[in-house]
Design a protein around this motif. Structure first.
Motif, PDB file in Angstrom:
ATOM      1  N   MET A 162       0.837  -1.199   0.000  1.00 22.33           N
ATOM      2  CA  MET A 162       0.000   0.000   0.000  1.00 22.33           C
ATOM      3  C   MET A 162       0.874   1.252   0.000  1.00 22.33           C
ATOM      4  O   MET A 162       2.069   1.205   0.290  1.00 22.33           O
ATOM      5  CB  MET A 162      -0.900  -0.002   1.241  1.00 22.33           C
ATOM      6  N   CYS A 185      -5.542   4.303   3.156  1.00 23.32           N
ATOM      7  CA  CYS A 185      -4.394   3.976   2.323  1.00 23.32           C
ATOM      8  C   CYS A 185      -4.878   3.704   0.904  1.00 23.32           C
ATOM      9  O   CYS A 185      -6.078   3.552   0.656  1.00 23.32           O
ATOM     10  CB  CYS A 185      -3.648   2.753   2.867  1.00 23.32           C
ATOM     11  N   ARG A 187      -4.431   1.028  -2.212  1.00 20.56           N
ATOM     12  CA  ARG A 187      -3.938  -0.325  -2.474  1.00 20.56           C
ATOM     13  C   ARG A 187      -4.752  -0.942  -3.603  1.00 20.56           C
ATOM     14  O   ARG A 187      -5.976  -0.813  -3.652  1.00 20.56           O
ATOM     15  CB  ARG A 187      -4.069  -1.177  -1.202  1.00 20.56           C
TER      16      ARG A 187
END
Length: 214
Positions: A162, A185, A187
């Protein structure tokens, strides 16, 4: 003083501890800070996990591994010793302003209590950490999908999967509990978020990164 405590059990195996955990009024403890603070009248049997759970912390770019008995402070000390870019460091500090209490509060207890106002726990939901859990056998489960059953033995997440990991908290005072905690995050082409604070649960969301502009 806990007048309701009838006994303290010291199991020799995780299987024995899990069996004891099924009793009505049983509670696991290692650091014991939550039990001391809450003084629940419903707790009758304390299950001492200190001889069964590891307290090691390993922080690497590929994986952050935290054993259940590791305290918030021991994690902070490990990170400061050479991994100062670990974003969970900020969350561990913010989760408890008292160093003395951080020396008692374990990551296993933090996850087991499922506190929405824990910055560390909101962060771990945002990065979708893995819980190592023992029931009748050892298994691994997403922290977002854990049903609350079993004994947490460790927590792992993978920083190299990430980027743009962020944590924000909003409180009246820096030392006061946060009203809102947000972590997120990017990802696999999407943004993932977790929101907690003065709420009943931690909420998680994800949305395609293409839906956002810089």
């Amino acid at each position: 003083m806990w007048y309701s405590i009838e006994s303290i059990a010291t199991p020799k195996t995780l299987a024995e501890a899990y069996s004891l955990q099924q009793r009505e009024g049983a509670a696991l403890f290692s650091g014991g800070s939550y039990l001391a603070a809450e003084k629940s009248p419903f707790v009758r049997v304390l299950i001492d996990m200190n001889n069964l759970l590891d307290n090691t912390v390993t922080v690497k770019p590929a994986a952050v591994q935290i054993s259940a008995a590791a305290t918030l402070q021991s994690f902070i000390d490990t990170v400061k010793a050479g991994n100062s870019d670990c974003r969970l460091l900020e969350a561990a500090r913010a989760s408890c302003p008292s160093k003395q209490i951080r020396n008692q509060r374990t990551f296993g207890g933090e996850a087991g209590q499922n506190r929405p106002n824990s910055e560390a726990l909101v962060f771990l939901h945002a990065v979708d950490a893995e819980l190592s859990v023992y029931t009748d056998s050892a298994k691994t489960v997403s922290i977002r999908k854990w049903d609350g059953k079993g004994i947490i033995t460790g927590i792992t997440y993978y920083p190299n999967q990430m980027d743009n990991v962020e944590l924000q908290r909003f409180a009246v005072l820096q030392s006061a509990p946060a009203v809102v905690i947000a972590a997120g995050c990017r990802r696999n082409g999407q943004f993932e978020f977790a929101v907690g604070g003065a709420s009943n649960i931690i909420q998680t969301f994800d949305t395609p990164a293409d839906d956002w502009t810089d």
